[in-house]
Scaffold this active site. Structure first.
Site, mmCIF file in Angstrom:
data_model
loop_
_atom_site.group_PDB
_atom_site.id
_atom_site.type_symbol
_atom_site.label_atom_id
_atom_site.label_comp_id
_atom_site.label_asym_id
_atom_site.label_seq_id
_atom_site.Cartn_x
_atom_site.Cartn_y
_atom_site.Cartn_z
ATOM 1 C CE LYS A 209 -3.534 -2.549 -0.165
ATOM 2 N NZ LYS A 209 -4.444 -3.068 0.838
HETATM 3 C C1 LIG Z 1 -5.463 -4.178 1.149
HETATM 4 C C2 LIG Z 1 -6.873 -3.872 1.408
HETATM 5 C C3 LIG Z 1 -7.515 -4.288 2.572
HETATM 6 C C4 LIG Z 1 -6.926 -5.283 3.532
HETATM 7 O O1 LIG Z 1 -5.801 -4.907 4.179
HETATM 8 P P1 LIG Z 1 -4.722 -6.003 4.652
HETATM 9 O O2 LIG Z 1 -3.734 -5.199 5.408
HETATM 10 O O3 LIG Z 1 -4.161 -6.617 3.421
HETATM 11 O O4 LIG Z 1 -5.425 -6.980 5.503
HETATM 12 C C5 LIG Z 1 -8.803 -3.847 2.801
HETATM 13 N N1 LIG Z 1 -9.448 -3.077 1.908
HETATM 14 C C6 LIG Z 1 -8.887 -2.695 0.760
HETATM 15 C C7 LIG Z 1 -9.668 -1.836 -0.181
HETATM 16 C C8 LIG Z 1 -7.582 -3.097 0.458
HETATM 17 O O5 LIG Z 1 -7.037 -2.760 -0.710
#
Ligand SMILES: *Cc1c(COP(=O)(O)O)cnc(C)c1O
Length: 452
Positions: A209
């Protein structure tokens, strides 16, 4: 508009690389895409925790939360071991329970929707707006029933959702609003930070991210009851005398939800350092991405997925940037063929985005919890399933969006080469029509992140 050599070179004189011409992208990228940016500072912060055996403690995490809340502009921030868990905690915090319905966009990652099932509730999907790619405010209201508890809003691919209209609907019907900020940490909507509009927000801080702590998530809210419910759900180590919500106090000291969700402190240590530099790095990302899209302004068949310049909104860290594809302007050229030609120019380009969740068997036929019925309808009084064809924008969006490079640095000469790749393909689309194999029935992916 740039008049650099690289930009001009790609414009008209050359043959497409897919058809034997030279590639538009010739220069090595260097650090253009390097992410996350990790320095000695993170290494030292991690080693400090590691050497004293503080991995399972919460002192570093609580420091991170304090800094995070100040940066976010909320009263509370609560660290989780990932974004999925943070969303789970936010849903529980809002009181989502058996028989409830949560309205969620169909185009998002699983974690915006699936944790709803484990609370005994179900999901009703809304369509997306074809321009913002976020939940369409026009498609929410008619889905509200007396079982609707909350609206899950996702600021998809960094683009803020239309919060003014969503909040107006939520207020009218007394619904909670949960913001999933996993794609847009620190972004602005009309001058105010995403994650401060809803009753609660949750976000991923995993290493793919834009804001990175490693594997981690964060919940932010101004609501004491939501915050304390989220603590009760999976943070026994801080579920103590500080809890003010009376009905929770009797369960003090145990993870009421049965979950253990605290953040790993090596991640908290990384997150603290990353947060310090995050806004400044996002600014450079936005400068680079806006420069790229400015170079492509007016090119037929492609449009930027971004906010208007003086809206007070922005694209945060521009997570997983995409563009809109308008095949009507390119003689109906398939996005599959278009993207193939861009890749041949030396530039990454993948057609589609997340596939529409409402079409997946998990939301239609899967009996996840052995109830003798599909989980989607196991605890509801009506069949909320949505057949193919019911959310047309979500179902068709894969043919109308494509990924573009996610520049982390403002390096104009390099960025011009990547822009030239797109311009070259769009300009010479006619030469691609002849052998266009067309699109497969489904374009997009169930998973974005490539683990390495
Ligand atoms: C990555 C993501 C998540 C989940 O987060 P994790 O840290 O991978 O558990 C939730 N919502 C969206 C839109 C995402 O892209």
């Amino acid at each position: 508009m740039s008049t650099s050599v690289a930009a001009k070179k790609g414009s008209s004189v050359e043959q497409l690389a897919l058809l034997g011409g030279p590639k538009a992208v010739q220069s090595p990228p260097g650090d253009l895409f390097t992410w996350p940016i990790i320095t000695k500072e993170e290494e030292e912060a991690v080693l400090e925790v590691l050497r004293r055996g503080g991995m399972s403690g919460i002192d570093v995490t609580m420091q991170f939360e304090k800094e995070f809340a100040a940066w976010q502009g909320t009263k509370y921030a609560l660290g989780f071991n990932n974004g999925t868990a943070a969303l789970h905690g936010a849903l529980f915090g809002c009181g989502v329970g058996t028989g409830d319905e949560v309205i969620c966009p169909s185009i998002t990652y699983w974690a915006s929707a699936l944790p709803v099932f484990s609370l005994g509730a179900t999901v009703v999907f809304a369509d997306i707006d074809p321009v913002t790619l976020c939940i369409d405010p026009n498609d929410i209201e008619h889905r509200i029933t007396d079982r609707t508890k909350a609206i899950m809003v996702v600021h998809y691919l960094g683009h803020p959702a239309d919060m003014d209209r969503i909040l107006a609907i939520a207020r009218r019907y007394g619904l909670k609003v949960i913001e999933d900020v996993s794609h847009a940490q620190g972004g602005l909507y009309k001058g105010r930070k995403l994650g401060t509009f809803g009753d609660v927000a949750a976000m991923s801080l995993m290493s793919g991210k834009s804001l990175v702590a490693g594997e981690a998530g964060m919940l932010v809210t101004n609501d004491t009851e939501i915050y304390e419910r989220a603590i009760a759900f999976g943070h026994y180590e801080r579920f103590d005398d500080h809890i003010t919500t009376e009905y929770l106090r009797q369960f003090q000291g145990l993870p009421l939800g049965g979950y253990k969700y605290r953040m790993h402190q090596l991640s908290a240590a990384v997150g603290r350092v990353q947060l310090k530099y995050y806004d400044q790095r996002c600014e450079e990302i936005r400068q680079a991405m806006n420069y790229f899209w400015d170079l492509l302004e007016g090119v037929p068949g492609i449009r930027a997925h971004r906010v208007a310049k003086d809206s007070g909104s922005n694209m945060a860290g521009w997570y997983a940037p995409h563009g809109h594809y308008v095949p009507e302007e390119l003689g109906g050229l398939s996005i599959t063929r278009f993207a193939e030609a861009v890749r041949a120019e030396g530039c990454q380009c993948v057609p589609g985005c997340n596939l529409p969740l409402h079409t997946h068997p998990v939301f239609n036929t899967a009996d996840v919890y052995n109830e003798g019925k599909p989980t989607r309808i196991a605890r509801s009084t009506r069949d909320v399933r949505q057949p193919a064809g019911s959310l047309p924008i979500s179902e068709g969006i894969g043919r109308r969006v494509f990924s573009v490079p996610w520049f982390k640095r403002f390096r104009p000469a390099l960025i011009e080469e990547y822009a030239a790749a797109f311009r070259k393909v769009a300009t010479h689309y006619r030469s691609l029509l002849k052998d266009d194999p067309g699109d497969p029935p489904q374009i997009g992916t169930w998973h974005f992140f490539t683990h390495r």
